[in-house]
Design a protein around this motif. Structure first.
Motif, PDB file in Angstrom:
ATOM      1  N   HIS A   1       0.834  -1.206   0.000  1.00 55.92           N
ATOM      2  CA  HIS A   1       0.000   0.000   0.000  1.00 55.92           C
ATOM      3  C   HIS A   1       0.863   1.248   0.000  1.00 55.92           C
ATOM      4  CE1 HIS A   1      -3.635  -2.303   0.840  1.00 55.92           C
ATOM      5  NE2 HIS A   1      -2.938  -2.968   1.750  1.00 55.92           N
ATOM      6  N   ASP A   2       0.551   2.184  -0.884  1.00 56.02           N
ATOM      7  CA  ASP A   2       1.260   3.461  -0.865  1.00 56.02           C
ATOM      8  C   ASP A   2       1.061   4.142   0.483  1.00 56.02           C
ATOM      9  OD1 ASP A   2       1.738   2.870  -3.476  1.00 56.02           O
ATOM     10  OD2 ASP A   2       0.987   4.768  -4.289  1.00 56.02           O
ATOM     11  N   LEU A   3       2.150   4.746   0.950  1.00 60.32           N
ATOM     12  CA  LEU A   3       2.094   5.405   2.253  1.00 60.32           C
ATOM     13  C   LEU A   3       1.514   6.811   2.098  1.00 60.32           C
ATOM     14  CD1 LEU A   3       2.904   5.047   5.225  1.00 60.32           C
ATOM     15  CD2 LEU A   3       5.098   6.029   4.654  1.00 60.32           C
ATOM     16  N   THR A   4       0.227   6.880   1.892  1.00 62.17           N
ATOM     17  CA  THR A   4      -0.430   8.184   1.827  1.00 62.17           C
ATOM     18  C   THR A   4      -0.656   8.666   3.261  1.00 62.17           C
ATOM     19  OG1 THR A   4      -2.531   7.027   1.812  1.00 62.17           O
ATOM     20  CG2 THR A   4      -1.622   7.632  -0.328  1.00 62.17           C
ATOM     21  N   PRO A   5      -0.832   9.986   3.449  1.00 61.02           N
ATOM     22  CA  PRO A   5      -1.024  10.488   4.815  1.00 61.02           C
ATOM     23  C   PRO A   5      -2.129   9.737   5.563  1.00 61.02           C
ATOM     24  CG  PRO A   5      -0.717  12.316   3.312  1.00 61.02           C
ATOM     25  CD  PRO A   5      -0.772  11.078   2.455  1.00 61.02           C
TER      26      PRO A   5
END
Ligand code: ADP
Ligand code: MG
Length: 251
Positions: A76-80
């Motif tokens: 998973h992309d580390l989005t805020p």
């Protein structure tokens, strides 16, 4: 087309850095860093002071924002928005032990599970006693950090991180602040954890540990990954002149 039974589905990496760039003001401290860490893999990161090692691993649990590229944790992309979820699966151990001095060892280990994760006190305490026992420090449960040696405090810090059942453990120079006679007990604890299959990213200059435990060693310099190799190749046949120079200084 779905893969047939003979085609193994590649396992999602534990952590991926894809072209990560970071600046502190005008200082470009991570330069196009790409690295994939497989599940259960142990990666040791070394390099001169200021080369970006701490900054890199702090990106994994959202302690450092970055301005370019992508960090992925378990695919998973580390989005805020994902940072809180990621922090629940990534444990971190620092150079300074960061234990709460007014709490016992047991209370240090149960604080986040009870107050951050809604785990009941009894279950949290049972888990904490388990982790302390696995690290051979069950007898320290009722002591306060000030009553412990540095090595014991760092092992408690590791136990505390494990109480949250992390999928990945990050270590940032966990033995650098220790008196020399305590370094080995902490490295042995980390080696035990590695043997249990934990995915580990360790910034350390303990090259004996790297040889013994790492699947791959990463050398960073000036914000870049200069060389990545399994320990035997890394230490016996370093390819890059900067790696050779660094190893010549520390070995
Ligand atoms: P290492 O862990 O390899 O010693 P760091 O990741 O701590 O290196 O630092 C990389 C670079 O970023 C260094 O030049 C350092 O001075 C700079 N740096 C680190 N933290 C900060 C900060 N909070 N503000 C400004 N510069 C920083
Ligand atoms: Mg550092």
């Amino acid at each position: 087309m779905s893969p047939g039974p003979e085609t193994p589905v590649p396992e999602t990496p534990a952590v991926e850095f894809l072209g990560v760039n970071k600046w502190f003001g005008s200082a470009h401290v991570l330069r196009d860093v790409s690295l994939t860490v497989a599940k259960s893999e142990k990666v040791v990161i070394c390099g001169p002071s200021g080369s970006g090692k701490s900054t890199l691993i702090r990106c994994v649990n959202g302690l450092e924002p970055y301005q370019g590229g992508t960090v992925r944790v378990d695919g998973h992309d580390l989005t805020p928005g994902r940072i809180p979820a990621v922090r629940r699966t990534v444990g971190m151990v620092f150079q300074s032990f960061n234990l709460f001095s007014h709490l016992t060892v047991l209370a240090n280990c149960t604080l986040a599970p009870i107050h951050g994760h809604g785990i009941g006190r009894r279950a949290a305490e049972a888990r904490a006693r388990d982790e302390l026992a696995r690290l051979a420090i069950a007898d320290l449960a009722d002591r306060y950090p000030g009553q412990l040696s540095g090595g014991q405090q760092q092992r408690v810090a590791i136990a505390r991180a494990l109480c949250l059942d992390p999928a990945v453990m990050l270590f940032d120079e966990p033995t650098s602040a220790l008196d020399p006679e305590m370094v080995q007990e902490v490295l042995d604890t980390m080696a035990d954890l590695a043997a249990r299959g934990m995915t580990m990213l360790c910034v350390t200059h303990e090259m004996g540990f790297a040889r013994r435990v790492a699947d791959r060693v990463v050398f960073m310099d000036a914000g870049q990954i200069v060389e990545v190799a399994p320990p035997e190749a890394f230490f016996e046949r370093p390819e890059h002149p900067r790696t050779r120079e660094f190893l010549g200084r520390i070995l």
